[in-house]
Design a protein around this motif. Structure first.
Motif, PDB file in Angstrom:
ATOM      1  N   ALA A 194       6.964  -6.535  21.490  1.00 36.56           N
ATOM      2  CA  ALA A 194       5.569  -7.012  21.665  1.00 36.56           C
ATOM      3  C   ALA A 194       4.551  -6.272  20.725  1.00 36.56           C
ATOM      4  O   ALA A 194       3.739  -6.754  20.287  1.00 36.56           O
ATOM      5  CB  ALA A 194       5.130  -6.486  23.353  1.00 36.56           C
ATOM      6  N   THR A 195       4.847  -4.920  20.282  1.00 37.80           N
ATOM      7  CA  THR A 195       4.100  -3.947  19.423  1.00 37.80           C
ATOM      8  C   THR A 195       4.258  -4.749  18.266  1.00 37.80           C
ATOM      9  O   THR A 195       3.294  -4.825  17.317  1.00 37.80           O
ATOM     10  CB  THR A 195       4.650  -2.567  19.478  1.00 37.80           C
ATOM     11  OG1 THR A 195       4.416  -2.142  20.935  1.00 37.80           O
ATOM     12  CG2 THR A 195       3.863  -1.720  18.573  1.00 37.80           C
ATOM     13  N   VAL A 196       5.711  -4.908  17.835  1.00 34.75           N
ATOM     14  CA  VAL A 196       5.828  -5.547  16.294  1.00 34.75           C
ATOM     15  C   VAL A 196       5.108  -6.783  16.271  1.00 34.75           C
ATOM     16  O   VAL A 196       4.492  -6.874  15.037  1.00 34.75           O
ATOM     17  CB  VAL A 196       7.387  -5.823  16.175  1.00 34.75           C
ATOM     18  CG1 VAL A 196       7.635  -6.588  14.894  1.00 34.75           C
ATOM     19  CG2 VAL A 196       7.904  -4.189  15.940  1.00 34.75           C
ATOM     20  N   LEU A 197       4.941  -7.800  17.110  1.00 32.21           N
ATOM     21  CA  LEU A 197       4.197  -8.946  17.017  1.00 32.21           C
ATOM     22  C   LEU A 197       2.635  -8.345  16.732  1.00 32.21           C
ATOM     23  O   LEU A 197       2.126  -9.272  15.858  1.00 32.21           O
ATOM     24  CB  LEU A 197       4.251  -9.734  18.523  1.00 32.21           C
ATOM     25  CG  LEU A 197       3.656 -11.120  18.262  1.00 32.21           C
ATOM     26  CD1 LEU A 197       4.408 -12.125  17.572  1.00 32.21           C
ATOM     27  CD2 LEU A 197       3.261 -11.641  19.729  1.00 32.21           C
ATOM     28  N   GLU A 198       2.220  -7.667  17.199  1.00 30.58           N
ATOM     29  CA  GLU A 198       0.884  -7.174  16.859  1.00 30.58           C
ATOM     30  C   GLU A 198       0.799  -6.575  15.292  1.00 30.58           C
ATOM     31  O   GLU A 198      -0.432  -6.700  14.828  1.00 30.58           O
ATOM     32  CB  GLU A 198       0.180  -6.234  17.940  1.00 30.58           C
ATOM     33  CG  GLU A 198       0.241  -6.688  19.554  1.00 30.58           C
ATOM     34  CD  GLU A 198      -0.986  -8.045  19.430  1.00 30.58           C
ATOM     35  OE1 GLU A 198      -2.097  -7.777  18.763  1.00 30.58           O
ATOM     36  OE2 GLU A 198      -0.501  -8.815  19.972  1.00 30.58           O
ATOM     37  N   MET A 199       1.766  -5.901  14.736  1.00 28.84           N
ATOM     38  CA  MET A 199       1.596  -5.378  13.816  1.00 28.84           C
ATOM     39  C   MET A 199       2.136  -6.470  12.454  1.00 28.84           C
ATOM     40  O   MET A 199       1.780  -5.966  11.534  1.00 28.84           O
ATOM     41  CB  MET A 199       2.837  -4.147  13.518  1.00 28.84           C
ATOM     42  CG  MET A 199       2.579  -3.014  14.687  1.00 28.84           C
ATOM     43  SD  MET A 199       3.923  -2.046  14.378  1.00 28.84           S
ATOM     44  CE  MET A 199       3.622  -1.320  12.798  1.00 28.84           C
ATOM     45  N   LEU A 200       2.419  -7.659  12.983  1.00 29.38           N
ATOM     46  CA  LEU A 200       2.647  -8.577  11.755  1.00 29.38           C
ATOM     47  C   LEU A 200       1.618  -9.406  11.328  1.00 29.38           C
ATOM     48  O   LEU A 200       0.698  -9.443  12.419  1.00 29.38           O
ATOM     49  CB  LEU A 200       3.891  -9.565  12.323  1.00 29.38           C
ATOM     50  CG  LEU A 200       5.269  -8.866  12.290  1.00 29.38           C
ATOM     51  CD1 LEU A 200       6.360  -9.727  13.081  1.00 29.38           C
ATOM     52  CD2 LEU A 200       5.805  -8.828  10.691  1.00 29.38           C
TER      53      LEU A 200
ATOM     54  N   ALA B 116      10.841   3.697  17.165  1.00 23.99           N
ATOM     55  CA  ALA B 116      10.502   2.610  17.410  1.00 23.99           C
ATOM     56  C   ALA B 116       9.202   2.527  18.597  1.00 23.99           C
ATOM     57  O   ALA B 116       7.997   1.692  18.617  1.00 23.99           O
ATOM     58  CB  ALA B 116      11.280   1.433  17.838  1.00 23.99           C
ATOM     59  N   GLU B 117       9.434   3.328  19.420  1.00 25.81           N
ATOM     60  CA  GLU B 117       8.513   3.154  20.734  1.00 25.81           C
ATOM     61  C   GLU B 117       7.199   4.088  20.345  1.00 25.81           C
ATOM     62  O   GLU B 117       6.106   3.831  21.212  1.00 25.81           O
ATOM     63  CB  GLU B 117       9.113   3.947  21.817  1.00 25.81           C
ATOM     64  CG  GLU B 117      10.116   3.282  22.600  1.00 25.81           C
ATOM     65  CD  GLU B 117      11.583   3.312  21.947  1.00 25.81           C
ATOM     66  OE1 GLU B 117      12.292   2.626  22.546  1.00 25.81           O
ATOM     67  OE2 GLU B 117      11.779   4.069  20.899  1.00 25.81           O
ATOM     68  N   ASP B 118       7.147   4.785  19.061  1.00 25.25           N
ATOM     69  CA  ASP B 118       5.923   5.264  18.750  1.00 25.25           C
ATOM     70  C   ASP B 118       4.890   4.306  17.842  1.00 25.25           C
ATOM     71  O   ASP B 118       4.016   4.662  17.720  1.00 25.25           O
ATOM     72  CB  ASP B 118       6.400   6.556  17.708  1.00 25.25           C
ATOM     73  CG  ASP B 118       6.937   7.424  18.538  1.00 25.25           C
ATOM     74  OD1 ASP B 118       6.879   7.804  19.713  1.00 25.25           O
ATOM     75  OD2 ASP B 118       7.861   8.345  17.588  1.00 25.25           O
ATOM     76  N   LEU B 119       5.594   3.098  17.507  1.00 23.10           N
ATOM     77  CA  LEU B 119       4.632   2.091  16.839  1.00 23.10           C
ATOM     78  C   LEU B 119       3.539   1.533  17.852  1.00 23.10           C
ATOM     79  O   LEU B 119       3.650   1.743  18.889  1.00 23.10           O
ATOM     80  CB  LEU B 119       5.850   1.079  16.608  1.00 23.10           C
ATOM     81  CG  LEU B 119       6.767   1.381  15.583  1.00 23.10           C
ATOM     82  CD1 LEU B 119       7.702  -0.163  15.596  1.00 23.10           C
ATOM     83  CD2 LEU B 119       6.299   1.527  14.266  1.00 23.10           C
TER      84      LEU B 119
ATOM     85  N   ALA C 185       8.564 -12.123  24.054  1.00 25.59           N
ATOM     86  CA  ALA C 185       7.203 -11.430  23.191  1.00 25.59           C
ATOM     87  C   ALA C 185       6.504 -12.325  22.639  1.00 25.59           C
ATOM     88  O   ALA C 185       5.260 -12.114  22.170  1.00 25.59           O
ATOM     89  CB  ALA C 185       7.772 -10.686  22.047  1.00 25.59           C
ATOM     90  N   GLY C 186       6.677 -13.649  22.503  1.00 20.37           N
ATOM     91  CA  GLY C 186       5.929 -14.625  21.936  1.00 20.37           C
ATOM     92  C   GLY C 186       6.282 -15.246  20.385  1.00 20.37           C
ATOM     93  O   GLY C 186       5.452 -15.878  19.412  1.00 20.37           O
TER      94      GLY C 186
END
Length: 281
Positions: free
Chosen positions: A128-134, A99-102, A200-201
């Motif tokens: 935080a990373t997943v928020l940007e990917m959605l 997951a940290e590689d996302l 994360a928002g």
């Protein structure tokens, strides 16, 4: 991530072969519940983080244009590919990653899901990373068995697996503190995903419990597979005492049920969803 614990690649080493036989399935209506909750219509992309052998990924494949499963364990991914081929699922793709590689160059998704895997990650960073990917309005999904479900009224036709005795046996071989790869979990795994996702928002939290309760009959081989499918009792942890442990485990099972038959109630599934704000990037 659990306090004081560092991830290492041996977390589930040797467990993939035992998953399909050992693990109880999620409640049978979980895919339909998620599809209704998120208004899935066969479009968009789906990402399963910590996909294991693809159990959830493949169940949801029909609701998306493409589904992607990532996991750091190559054996899990190989099993996922076998299961996809066996089921005739052609829109699934797999990749070796934590997951940290996302975002790992995977692009944008309509839904990103963690099925009993989020607690193994650096949660604030990953959220935080997943928020940007959605995509705007896209969903972060956390799914697990319901913890401490109410007692089921249906009687069992065979003894329940002797969980307490199994735990005692594992501790006799591996020590009193739960093992996790090369490390230990002194304080267990973290919870309160709601706080992490709020930081994360994410917004618009929803929780759904998919009922189950059906009686599942199990053999001694199924229970052995269940034990070896977990990180805290993965086969590699026993080293050259693996055969001794399995022998003792089967003795415990014979004592609990001389005919080596067991039964248990299928647990409900808990699905929690959060949304990326439509005004988000």
């Amino acid at each position: 991530m659990p306090d004081g614990w560092q991830w290492d690649s041996s977390l589930f080493r040797g467990s993939a072969a035992y998953y399909e036989r050992g693990r109880l399935p999620y409640a049978s209506g979980f895919a339909e519940t998620l599809a209704k909750t998120l208004n899935l219509d066969g479009r968009g992309r789906f990402l399963d983080v910590g996909c294991g052998p693809g159990t959830v990924t493949l169940a949801l494949a029909r609701f998306f244009t493409e589904v992607v499963g990532i996991d750091p364990d190559e054996d899990m991914l190989a099993e996922a590919e076998r299961q996809a081929e066996r089921r005739g699922v052609t829109n699934a793709h797999w990749g070796a990653a934590r997951a940290e590689d996302l975002p790992a160059g995977l692009g944008e998704f309509r839904v990103v899901l963690f099925a009993q895997s989020f607690h193994w990650t650096d949660r604030d960073r990953v959220a935080a990373t997943v928020l940007e990917m959605l995509e705007p309005g896209g969903a972060f999904v956390h799914m697990s068995d319901l913890k401490n479900p109410p007692a089921e009224p249906t009687p069992l036709p065979h003894p329940a697996p002797p969980d307490a005795q199994i735990r005692e046996l594992v501790q006799r071989y591996l020590g009193p503190v739960r093992r996790a790869g090369q490390g230990t979990l002194v304080n267990g795994t973290p919870n309160r995903e709601d706080l992490v996702l709020a930081r994360a928002g994410f917004e618009n939290f929803e929780r759904h419990v998919v009922p189950a309760g059906q009686v599942v009959n199990r053999t001694a081989d199924d229970i052995v597979a269940w034990v070896f499918s977990h990180s805290y009792s993965a086969p590699h942890l026993f080293g050259d005492r693996l055969e001794d442990f399995e022998r003792d485990l089967r003795a415990v099972l014979r004592q609990a049920s001389p005919d080596s038959l067991f039964a248990e109630h299928l647990p409900p599934s808990e699905i929690m969803t959060w949304r990326k704000p439509h005004g988000g990037r």
